[in-house]
Write a protein that holds these residues in place. Structure first.
Motif, short mmCIF file in Angstrom:
data_model
loop_
_atom_site.label_atom_id
_atom_site.label_comp_id
_atom_site.label_asym_id
_atom_site.label_seq_id
_atom_site.Cartn_x
_atom_site.Cartn_y
_atom_site.Cartn_z
N UNK A 86 7.51 184.08 -1.74
CA UNK A 86 8.92 184.25 -1.42
C UNK A 86 9.20 184.41 0.06
N UNK A 87 8.20 184.45 0.89
CA UNK A 87 8.40 184.61 2.32
C UNK A 87 7.75 183.46 3.07
N UNK A 88 8.23 183.25 4.28
CA UNK A 88 7.64 182.21 5.12
C UNK A 88 6.17 182.52 5.40
N UNK A 89 5.89 183.75 5.75
CA UNK A 89 4.50 184.11 6.02
C UNK A 89 3.64 183.95 4.78
N UNK A 90 4.21 184.30 3.62
CA UNK A 90 3.47 184.13 2.38
C UNK A 90 3.23 182.67 2.04
N UNK A 91 4.22 181.83 2.33
CA UNK A 91 4.07 180.39 2.10
C UNK A 91 2.94 179.84 2.94
N UNK A 92 2.94 180.16 4.23
CA UNK A 92 1.89 179.65 5.11
C UNK A 92 0.53 180.22 4.74
N UNK A 93 0.49 181.48 4.36
CA UNK A 93 -0.78 182.08 3.99
C UNK A 93 -1.36 181.42 2.75
N UNK A 94 -0.49 181.08 1.80
CA UNK A 94 -0.93 180.48 0.54
C UNK A 94 -1.40 179.04 0.71
N UNK A 95 -0.70 178.27 1.53
CA UNK A 95 -0.95 176.83 1.59
C UNK A 95 -1.59 176.34 2.89
N UNK A 96 -1.92 177.25 3.79
CA UNK A 96 -2.37 176.81 5.12
C UNK A 96 -3.67 176.00 5.08
N UNK A 97 -4.48 176.17 4.05
CA UNK A 97 -5.75 175.45 4.00
C UNK A 97 -5.65 174.08 3.34
N UNK A 98 -4.45 173.70 2.89
CA UNK A 98 -4.30 172.37 2.30
C UNK A 98 -4.48 171.32 3.39
N UNK A 99 -5.36 170.36 3.20
CA UNK A 99 -5.61 169.37 4.25
C UNK A 99 -4.49 168.35 4.34
N UNK A 166 10.21 185.22 8.36
CA UNK A 166 8.81 185.57 8.59
C UNK A 166 8.61 187.08 8.57
N UNK A 167 9.67 187.83 8.85
CA UNK A 167 9.55 189.28 8.81
C UNK A 167 9.82 189.84 7.43
N UNK A 168 10.34 189.00 6.53
CA UNK A 168 10.64 189.45 5.19
C UNK A 168 11.95 190.20 5.08
N UNK A 169 12.77 190.20 6.15
CA UNK A 169 13.96 191.02 6.15
C UNK A 169 15.26 190.25 5.94
N UNK A 170 15.22 188.94 6.10
CA UNK A 170 16.45 188.16 6.01
C UNK A 170 16.27 187.04 5.01
N UNK A 171 17.14 186.96 4.00
CA UNK A 171 17.06 185.89 3.02
C UNK A 171 17.47 184.56 3.62
N UNK A 172 16.80 183.49 3.23
CA UNK A 172 17.15 182.14 3.67
C UNK A 172 16.76 181.17 2.57
#
Length: 394
Positions: A86-99, A166-172
């Motif tokens: 649900x967060x930008x940081x979580x999205x990147x953390x989850x999928x960052x290793x996809x080639x 990315x901070x988890x504080x603002x919905x987008x």
């Protein structure tokens, strides 16, 4: 609010409908506005604006994201039944290793990751949630009846249907198609798009000028819109569907005519909605769709056979030599959506070429496919040696 098909509920000009991916171009429109204002450079790498983007993805240009030529992987293929973070940081953390799949500009692949990143970019550059910025830009243009989807127009996607900063504080809300229209808003938007098409500048180029592949061959997808040659100009279209909503936008730029059909029908009706949109526009403005085009009169069994083997099949083709480099990643099915067939569940009764254009480097053909369930049109592109580099129905 859950939408139930077949309720016979009256539709007013103010009722909201979710456009799903038919609204992707609104995200591109917002990006184009920022480019016109000098706040972003469409040719710049995405890492210029999103410093936390995975390293392997960062060099891809903003424009390549909008036109699905980035070569990035489709995150939806890797969920394995789990909710998307649900967060930008979580999205990147989850999928960052996809080639990455291929180099930028080598191939066209419809990848939702691209528009997730564009939504993040808009929020990052403006300092406002994606929904707020798009809404502000729409109000600035005097456009009512259009908004980033809210809970009463679309069911929550996975957990909340929203992304946080990315901070988890603002919905987008995410940028890959969460746009809703009323019928009156859709009509105003069509007029607005046609006016944009008549102007020169960055916005027109992004929305209506598909880039060439690095091979030099043409593509037919610009900033969230398919753009196909038609007469002396182009037809512009895009469908969208999920969670019980199906939509289809279709414009004939040369005639200045268009239709935008919004329904609360489930995704299995997508082809019917696409066909209904073209029949509606053809009835209102004869000659505006491929429905009026006649067979070219030149039979080409070799190219027809390639289309049948590569795009109309019950069992996937095993011959990768049918496809040029632009379609080869789809055939290989690594990191992108698998090669799809137009045929399953339908009987093909007739297939005829209704338009053809040849040059030393490409052969373009539009086919009319008559199925047991209706009529469909298919734009195809071939290399001079008969390999498919494009194939998409409308």
């Amino acid at each position: 609010m859950e939408r139930v098909a077949g309720t016979s509920r009256a539709v007013s000009g103010e009722r909201w409908f979710q456009a799903a991916s038919a609204g992707k171009h609104v995200t591109s429109w917002a990006v184009g506005g920022l480019a016109e204002e000098g706040r972003i450079d469409l040719s710049a790498p995405i890492e210029s604006y999103l410093p936390d983007v995975p390293n392997a993805w960062g060099s891809r240009s903003v424009r390549s994201l909008a036109t699905h030529t980035s070569g990035l992987p489709e995150y939806l293929l890797y969920q394995e039944g789990e909710a998307v973070p649900e967060t930008r940081s979580g999205f990147f953390q989850t999928y960052r290793d996809l080639p990455v799949v291929v180099g930028e500009g080598a191939s066209w692949n419809y990848v939702n990751t691209n528009y997730i990143l564009l939504g993040f970019l808009i929020a990052e550059v403006t300092g406002s949630p994606f929904a707020d910025h798009v809404g502000e830009r729409l109000r600035g243009e005097g456009l009512a009846g259009i908004r980033v989807a809210s809970p009463d127009t679309v069911r929550a996607r996975n957990a909340t249907g929203k992304w946080a900063s990315s901070t988890g504080s603002v919905d987008a809300v995410i940028g890959d198609g969460d746009i809703a229209f009323t019928p009156l808003g859709a009509a105003a938007w069509l007029e607005y798009l046609l006016a944009l098409h008549g102007r020169d500048g960055v916005m027109r180029d992004l929305l209506f000028a598909p880039p060439a592949f690095r091979s030099g061959r043409p593509s037919f997808y610009a900033g969230g819109l398919f753009v196909e040659p038609f007469g002396d100009d182009a037809v512009i279209h895009h469908a969208g569907h999920y969670d019980g909503w199906t939509a289809m936008l279709y414009l004939n730029a040369g005639l200045g005519a268009g239709a935008f059909v919004l329904t609360d029908q489930a995704p299995r009706h997508t082809r019917n909605v696409r066909a209904a949109t073209q029949h509606l526009l053809e009835a209102l403005c004869p000659g505006s769709t491929a429905l009026h085009q006649h067979p070219v009169g030149r039979v080409n069994p070799e190219l027809d056979g390639i289309v049948r083997r590569g795009l109309i099949w019950e069992a996937p083709p095993s011959d990768g030599s049918l496809f040029a480099e632009e379609m080869r990643p789809t055939f290989d099915g690594i990191g992108v959506r698998d090669l799809f067939s137009l045929a399953p569940g339908r009987e093909l009764r007739d297939m005829v070429c209704i338009w053809e254009r040849r040059s030393p480097s490409v052969i373009l053909r539009r086919y009319r496919l008559r199925w047991s369930t209706g009529v469909e049109h298919l734009l195809t592109g071939f290399t001079p040696d008969g390999r498919l580099f494009w194939g998409w129905p409308c």
